[in-house]
Design a protein around this motif. Sequence first.
Motif, PDB file in Angstrom:
ATOM      1  N   LEU A   1       0.826  -1.209   0.000  1.00  0.00           N
ATOM      2  CA  LEU A   1       0.000   0.000   0.000  1.00  0.00           C
ATOM      3  C   LEU A   1       0.861   1.260   0.000  1.00  0.00           C
ATOM      4  O   LEU A   1       0.632   2.187  -0.784  1.00  0.00           O
ATOM      5  CB  LEU A   1      -0.934  -0.011   1.204  1.00  0.00           C
ATOM      6  CG  LEU A   1      -2.035  -1.076   1.180  1.00  0.00           C
ATOM      7  CD1 LEU A   1      -2.752  -1.153   2.513  1.00  0.00           C
ATOM      8  CD2 LEU A   1      -3.035  -0.817   0.052  1.00  0.00           C
ATOM      9  N   HIS A   2       1.867   1.294   0.865  1.00  0.00           N
ATOM     10  CA  HIS A   2       2.737   2.465   0.921  1.00  0.00           C
ATOM     11  C   HIS A   2       3.483   2.672  -0.396  1.00  0.00           C
ATOM     12  O   HIS A   2       3.637   3.804  -0.871  1.00  0.00           O
ATOM     13  CB  HIS A   2       3.740   2.316   2.064  1.00  0.00           C
ATOM     14  CG  HIS A   2       3.130   2.503   3.420  1.00  0.00           C
ATOM     15  ND1 HIS A   2       3.805   2.251   4.589  1.00  0.00           N
ATOM     16  CD2 HIS A   2       1.883   2.928   3.799  1.00  0.00           C
ATOM     17  CE1 HIS A   2       3.031   2.515   5.621  1.00  0.00           C
ATOM     18  NE2 HIS A   2       1.855   2.911   5.176  1.00  0.00           N
ATOM     19  N   ASN A   3       3.923   1.567  -1.004  1.00  0.00           N
ATOM     20  CA  ASN A   3       4.665   1.673  -2.262  1.00  0.00           C
ATOM     21  C   ASN A   3       3.800   2.166  -3.410  1.00  0.00           C
ATOM     22  O   ASN A   3       4.328   2.663  -4.411  1.00  0.00           O
ATOM     23  CB  ASN A   3       5.281   0.316  -2.624  1.00  0.00           C
ATOM     24  CG  ASN A   3       6.417  -0.075  -1.695  1.00  0.00           C
ATOM     25  OD1 ASN A   3       7.009   0.779  -1.019  1.00  0.00           O
ATOM     26  ND2 ASN A   3       6.720  -1.353  -1.634  1.00  0.00           N
ATOM     27  N   HIS A   4       2.501   2.037  -3.255  1.00  0.00           N
ATOM     28  CA  HIS A   4       1.578   2.519  -4.291  1.00  0.00           C
ATOM     29  C   HIS A   4       0.909   3.829  -3.885  1.00  0.00           C
ATOM     30  O   HIS A   4      -0.091   4.242  -4.481  1.00  0.00           O
ATOM     31  CB  HIS A   4       0.533   1.449  -4.621  1.00  0.00           C
ATOM     32  CG  HIS A   4       1.083   0.319  -5.446  1.00  0.00           C
ATOM     33  ND1 HIS A   4       1.802  -0.721  -4.895  1.00  0.00           N
ATOM     34  CD2 HIS A   4       1.065   0.095  -6.791  1.00  0.00           C
ATOM     35  CE1 HIS A   4       2.168  -1.555  -5.847  1.00  0.00           C
ATOM     36  NE2 HIS A   4       1.747  -1.081  -7.004  1.00  0.00           N
ATOM     37  N   GLY A   5       1.458   4.473  -2.857  1.00  0.00           N
ATOM     38  CA  GLY A   5       0.995   5.797  -2.472  1.00  0.00           C
ATOM     39  C   GLY A   5      -0.253   5.841  -1.620  1.00  0.00           C
ATOM     40  O   GLY A   5      -0.801   6.920  -1.378  1.00  0.00           O
ATOM     41  N   CYS A   6      -0.727   4.666  -1.178  1.00  0.00           N
ATOM     42  CA  CYS A   6      -1.943   4.600  -0.365  1.00  0.00           C
ATOM     43  C   CYS A   6      -1.607   4.612   1.125  1.00  0.00           C
ATOM     44  O   CYS A   6      -0.464   4.391   1.524  1.00  0.00           O
ATOM     45  CB  CYS A   6      -2.729   3.332  -0.686  1.00  0.00           C
ATOM     46  SG  CYS A   6      -3.214   3.172  -2.417  1.00  0.00           S
ATOM     47  N   MET A   7      -2.601   4.871   1.935  1.00  0.00           N
ATOM     48  CA  MET A   7      -2.451   4.811   3.381  1.00  0.00           C
ATOM     49  C   MET A   7      -2.915   3.450   3.896  1.00  0.00           C
ATOM     50  O   MET A   7      -3.864   2.861   3.360  1.00  0.00           O
ATOM     51  CB  MET A   7      -3.276   5.914   4.043  1.00  0.00           C
ATOM     52  CG  MET A   7      -2.837   7.324   3.700  1.00  0.00           C
ATOM     53  SD  MET A   7      -3.977   8.584   4.348  1.00  0.00           S
ATOM     54  CE  MET A   7      -5.332   8.452   3.167  1.00  0.00           C
TER      55      MET A   7
END
Length: 308
Positions: free
Chosen positions: A250-256
């Motif tokens: 998730l973090h690597n795809h810009g999500c929280m």
Amino acid sequence: MRVSLIQVDGKWANLALMKLSSYHKARGDSVVLNGMSGDLVYVSCIFAKNRAKALGIAQFYENLGSEVHVGGSGIDLETVLPDEIENMQPDFSLYNLDYSLGFTSRGCIRDCEWCIVPRKEGWIREVGYDWIRHDKVKLLDNNFLASPKSIEKLNYFIESDLKVCFTQGNDIRLVSPKVADLLAKVNARNNSWKRRCYYFAFDQPELEPVILKKIKLLNEHGIPSYCQLYYVLCGFNTSHEQDMRRISVLHNHGCMAFVMKYHNKDDWLNKLANWCNQRYYKVCNFKDFDKTEWRRKNKTNIRLYPLR
């Protein structure tokens, strides 16, 4: 009659107590929240871990001579409000709310083994949305997008220019191009109403391919990754590696990501939740994370802004 409504737990306004308030005020009774006495007392407990506390509070009022009723999912999953009360318009003034709070549907099409919803609410059913009285609304729906009327309701939110908080998270598997397009037009907000936010869930590691596909779909329809927050269930039947993997994806795809702990018995999970949910990942990696030490070195007791 003097009626006291006791909220044992939960950070939000209690919907059942607001309906009880409306019912008794309509009968001419005097209603108070968390009063020290009353002829009639209702004790609401949401979490099973607080059951003993709730029963102790009930005993306290019984000893004072009050008639006491105890309920909530923390007590049992069978006791429900009578239809006459369940169908009441909630008394939002009980908590001085400037937003509406409630269900437009109840139940779910899933049967997740960690979740009480299938046992408590059963299969999904409509309950209407005529209780909305403000230009802001917090939805408690267990699976909003599974509702047969979800498209109708999304259009209503858009046409009414409502600020909407999907508090329980939407089922990402049900996001089609049409749904993504409508969601993008809804003024979706986080719990504090301060920023644009769409809540989803990433509870099972095997959903990773679906999650990645839907992140891209939402991006294409105008919902950027930084506006997507995913609840991540940890500690039920997943390993530490699987938990960290989902958060990293998730973090690597810009999500929280927001860690939802199944229990508090694992120090590693407690640390992970603190690091992730309080956004310390912005300033240090998990391996080196120590909240107390980080604050000491930076000479501050102010935590980073929490995600929700």
